[in-house]
Scaffold this active site. Sequence first.
Site, PDB file in Angstrom:
ATOM      1  N   GLU A 208       0.867  -1.336  -0.060  1.00 45.38           N
ATOM      2  CA  GLU A 208      -0.083   0.009   0.127  1.00 45.38           C
ATOM      3  C   GLU A 208       0.816   1.402   0.158  1.00 45.38           C
ATOM      4  OE1 GLU A 208      -2.440  -3.050   2.628  1.00 45.38           O
ATOM      5  OE2 GLU A 208      -0.060  -2.617   2.124  1.00 45.38           O
TER       6      GLU A 208
ATOM      7  N   ARG B 249      -3.654 -16.149  -1.597  1.00 41.97           N
ATOM      8  CA  ARG B 249      -4.285 -15.648  -0.065  1.00 41.97           C
ATOM      9  C   ARG B 249      -5.265 -14.670  -0.030  1.00 41.97           C
ATOM     10  NH1 ARG B 249       0.007 -13.527   3.186  1.00 41.97           N
ATOM     11  NH2 ARG B 249       1.206 -12.955   1.311  1.00 41.97           N
TER      12      ARG B 249
ATOM     13  N   TYR C 284      -5.958   9.400  15.624  1.00 36.78           N
ATOM     14  CA  TYR C 284      -5.051  10.591  15.376  1.00 36.78           C
ATOM     15  C   TYR C 284      -4.852  11.219  13.921  1.00 36.78           C
ATOM     16  CZ  TYR C 284      -0.973  13.669  15.251  1.00 36.78           C
ATOM     17  OH  TYR C 284       0.211  14.599  15.085  1.00 36.78           O
TER      18      TYR C 284
ATOM     19  N   CYS D  78      -0.300   1.221   7.770  1.00 35.91           N
ATOM     20  CA  CYS D  78      -0.809   1.346   6.436  1.00 35.91           C
ATOM     21  C   CYS D  78      -2.100   2.095   6.569  1.00 35.91           C
ATOM     22  CB  CYS D  78      -0.944   0.133   5.557  1.00 35.91           C
ATOM     23  SG  CYS D  78       0.602  -0.221   4.919  1.00 35.91           S
TER      24      CYS D  78
ATOM     25  N   CYS E  43      -2.195  -3.180   7.215  1.00 34.63           N
ATOM     26  CA  CYS E  43      -1.798  -3.245   8.669  1.00 34.63           C
ATOM     27  C   CYS E  43      -1.756  -1.847   9.333  1.00 34.63           C
ATOM     28  CB  CYS E  43      -0.144  -3.553   8.736  1.00 34.63           C
ATOM     29  SG  CYS E  43       0.880  -2.114   8.077  1.00 34.63           S
TER      30      CYS E  43
END
Length: 137
Positions: A58, A84, A127, A93, A90
């Site tokens: 990403e 997969r 944030y 990212c 994550c």
Amino acid sequence: MTTQSPPLDHELIEAAAHIARTRCRGDNHTMAAAARAQDGRIVTAVNAYHFTGGPCAELVLIGTAAAQGAYELTTIVAVGDRDRGVVPPCGRCRQVLLDYFPALKVIVGEGDRVRTVRITDLLPESYVWADHQLNAE
């Protein structure tokens, strides 16, 4: 009140899956990402794995898109190698995607549960870097 999910971009999923099948080889490149630019173009990228924490697909895609003049992305998906399927971003990212594209849609889920969600749904009460800059209004 039911909130309707944004539509699923099957072409984007297939683009990422194609890159994962054809370009991800070995341990260095295990994930592919595809994003739709605001002008409709599809941009693709692969991760650059390294034991020091190389960038995810990403993040590589953000730079690739900018190099191609695509500064506004509307939807993104990541797909793993070896069939997969769709893999959610994550935490790092998620934060970067939110900071760069606060209205971004992200394709997540697996099998018949693949769906499109807003990046803000993946990182609620987060944030927001731009909100804390000196020149922020």
